[in-house]
Design a protein around this motif. Structure first.
Motif, mmCIF file in Angstrom:
data_model
loop_
_atom_site.group_PDB
_atom_site.id
_atom_site.type_symbol
_atom_site.label_atom_id
_atom_site.label_comp_id
_atom_site.label_asym_id
_atom_site.label_seq_id
_atom_site.Cartn_x
_atom_site.Cartn_y
_atom_site.Cartn_z
ATOM 1 N N GLY A 5 -6.917 8.064 1.159
ATOM 2 C CA GLY A 5 -5.596 8.269 0.577
ATOM 3 C C GLY A 5 -4.698 7.047 0.517
ATOM 4 O O GLY A 5 -3.501 7.167 0.331
ATOM 5 N N VAL A 6 -5.268 5.843 0.659
ATOM 6 C CA VAL A 6 -4.467 4.612 0.609
ATOM 7 C C VAL A 6 -4.779 3.875 -0.685
ATOM 8 O O VAL A 6 -5.940 3.576 -0.976
ATOM 9 N N LEU A 7 -3.732 3.589 -1.451
ATOM 10 C CA LEU A 7 -3.841 2.858 -2.712
ATOM 11 C C LEU A 7 -3.153 1.509 -2.572
ATOM 12 O O LEU A 7 -2.180 1.379 -1.824
ATOM 13 N N ALA A 8 -3.621 0.511 -3.310
ATOM 14 C CA ALA A 8 -3.065 -0.840 -3.261
ATOM 15 C C ALA A 8 -2.304 -1.161 -4.545
ATOM 16 O O ALA A 8 -2.693 -0.735 -5.638
ATOM 17 N N TYR B 128 0.824 -1.210 0.000
ATOM 18 C CA TYR B 128 0.000 0.000 0.000
ATOM 19 C C TYR B 128 0.857 1.258 0.000
ATOM 20 O O TYR B 128 1.991 1.255 0.474
ATOM 21 N N VAL B 129 0.264 2.324 -0.531
ATOM 22 C CA VAL B 129 0.896 3.641 -0.509
ATOM 23 C C VAL B 129 -0.124 4.621 0.066
ATOM 24 O O VAL B 129 -1.258 4.705 -0.412
ATOM 25 N N TYR B 130 0.306 5.342 1.106
ATOM 26 C CA TYR B 130 -0.541 6.381 1.682
ATOM 27 C C TYR B 130 0.057 7.746 1.388
ATOM 28 O O TYR B 130 1.259 7.965 1.534
ATOM 29 N N SER B 131 -0.793 8.669 0.997
ATOM 30 C CA SER B 131 -0.432 10.075 0.877
ATOM 31 C C SER B 131 -1.712 10.891 0.945
ATOM 32 O O SER B 131 -2.745 10.472 0.412
ATOM 33 N N GLU B 132 -1.646 12.037 1.583
ATOM 34 C CA GLU B 132 -2.799 12.943 1.590
ATOM 35 C C GLU B 132 -3.192 13.328 0.175
ATOM 36 O O GLU B 132 -4.344 13.638 -0.087
ATOM 37 N N GLY B 133 -2.232 13.301 -0.739
ATOM 38 C CA GLY B 133 -2.497 13.677 -2.125
ATOM 39 C C GLY B 133 -3.130 12.590 -2.966
ATOM 40 O O GLY B 133 -3.534 12.844 -4.094
ATOM 41 N N ASN B 134 -3.228 11.366 -2.449
ATOM 42 C CA ASN B 134 -3.862 10.274 -3.196
ATOM 43 C C ASN B 134 -5.378 10.449 -3.125
ATOM 44 O O ASN B 134 -5.955 10.410 -2.048
ATOM 45 N N TRP B 135 -6.012 10.608 -4.277
ATOM 46 C CA TRP B 135 -7.466 10.711 -4.269
ATOM 47 C C TRP B 135 -8.073 9.322 -4.157
ATOM 48 O O TRP B 135 -7.698 8.400 -4.882
ATOM 49 N N LYS C 140 7.246 8.036 -9.374
ATOM 50 C CA LYS C 140 6.585 8.775 -10.464
ATOM 51 C C LYS C 140 5.796 9.968 -9.927
ATOM 52 O O LYS C 140 5.844 11.061 -10.484
ATOM 53 N N GLU C 141 5.038 9.762 -8.838
ATOM 54 C CA GLU C 141 4.186 10.812 -8.283
ATOM 55 C C GLU C 141 4.936 11.769 -7.362
ATOM 56 O O GLU C 141 4.435 12.860 -7.065
ATOM 57 N N GLY C 142 6.082 11.338 -6.864
ATOM 58 C CA GLY C 142 6.870 12.194 -5.973
ATOM 59 C C GLY C 142 6.286 12.325 -4.573
ATOM 60 O O GLY C 142 6.574 13.298 -3.867
ATOM 61 N N MET C 143 5.458 11.357 -4.166
ATOM 62 C CA MET C 143 4.867 11.410 -2.826
ATOM 63 C C MET C 143 4.395 10.019 -2.429
ATOM 64 O O MET C 143 4.152 9.166 -3.274
ATOM 65 N N GLY C 144 4.268 9.822 -1.131
ATOM 66 C CA GLY C 144 3.679 8.589 -0.624
ATOM 67 C C GLY C 144 4.580 7.868 0.355
ATOM 68 O O GLY C 144 5.791 8.037 0.364
ATOM 69 N N LYS C 145 3.938 7.076 1.187
ATOM 70 C CA LYS C 145 4.618 6.264 2.186
ATOM 71 C C LYS C 145 4.179 4.825 2.000
ATOM 72 O O LYS C 145 2.986 4.535 1.900
ATOM 73 N N LEU C 146 5.149 3.897 1.943
ATOM 74 C CA LEU C 146 4.843 2.478 1.808
ATOM 75 C C LEU C 146 4.213 1.948 3.088
ATOM 76 O O LEU C 146 4.672 2.263 4.189
ATOM 77 N N LEU C 147 3.193 1.115 2.928
ATOM 78 C CA LEU C 147 2.547 0.447 4.051
ATOM 79 C C LEU C 147 2.325 -1.020 3.695
ATOM 80 O O LEU C 147 2.071 -1.349 2.534
ATOM 81 N N SER C 148 2.383 -1.878 4.696
ATOM 82 C CA SER C 148 2.046 -3.281 4.518
ATOM 83 C C SER C 148 0.639 -3.509 5.057
ATOM 84 O O SER C 148 0.048 -2.618 5.686
ATOM 85 N N TYR C 149 0.117 -4.705 4.875
ATOM 86 C CA TYR C 149 -1.190 -5.034 5.446
ATOM 87 C C TYR C 149 -1.147 -4.885 6.964
ATOM 88 O O TYR C 149 -2.083 -4.359 7.568
#
Length: 136
Positions: free
Chosen positions: A99-102, A86-93, A115-124
Motif C-alpha cells: 500500500g505504499v506509492l512513490a 511516499y503515500v501509504y493507505s490500505e486502499g492503495n493497490w 484526489k483519492e481522498g485517502m493516504g498518509k504522507l511518508l518520507s524515506y
C-alpha cells in the motif's frame, strides 16, 4: 541504511516477461509498481513492490548498493528512493499489498491524496521504521 545519493548507477528497464522479484519470486508484471537496486558491481536486483525492496535492504550490505529506485505512481519514471515522497493507505493497490506509492515531490503526493481522498504522507526516513509485513 543510507545509500550513495550521488551514485552514478542508473536503473534499467523492466522486462515483464523475464524479471522476477528477488523477495517474493513473483513476476514483475505491474511495471508501474516496480523497484530495483543497482549494486556497485553493476548487477541489478528487481522487485515487484517497494515493500519487497525495503525488506531486501534490511538484510543487505549497504556498502554493496550503488542505488535504489522505485517507479513514480503518477508518471512512468524511475525515482531515487531517498528523494521520493511516499503515500501509504490500505486502499492503495500494490502487487504485494504493502500500500505504499512513490511520488517525485511532496506536492504530487499531496495532490494524489486530495484526489483519492485517502493516504498518509511518508518520507524515506519514515520507511525505515515502517511495518513492512503484508498489509490488509
Amino acid at each position: 541504511m543510507i545509500l550513495a545519493a550521488c551514485s552514478s548507477k542508473e536503473p534499467r528497464d523492466i522486462n515483464s516477461a523475464t524479471d522476477v522479484c528477488e523477495v517474493c519470486n513473483m513476476s514483475v508484471s505491474s511495471e508501474e509498481h516496480a523497484a530495483q537496486i543497482v549494486m556497485d558491481n553493476g548487477d541489478y536486483t528487481v522487485f515487484d513492490d517497494l515493500g519487497c525492496l525495503m525488506e531486501f535492504m534490511m538484510d543487505a550490505d549497504a556498502s554493496e548498493i550503488g542505488g535504489a529506485f522505485v517507479k513514480d505512481a503518477s508518471e512512468n519514471k524511475w525515482l531515487n528512493i531517498e528523494k521520493a515522497t511516499y503515500v501509504y493507505s490500505e486502499g492503495n493497490w500494490t502487487p504485494m499489498n504493502y500500500g505504499v506509492l512513490a511520488f517525485d515531490s511532496k506536492k504530487s503526493a499531496e495532490n494524489w491524496i486530495e484526489k483519492e481522498g485517502m493516504g498518509k504522507l511518508l518520507s524515506y526516513d519514515d520507511l525505515q521504521g515502517f511495518e513492512w509485513g503484508v498489509h490488509h
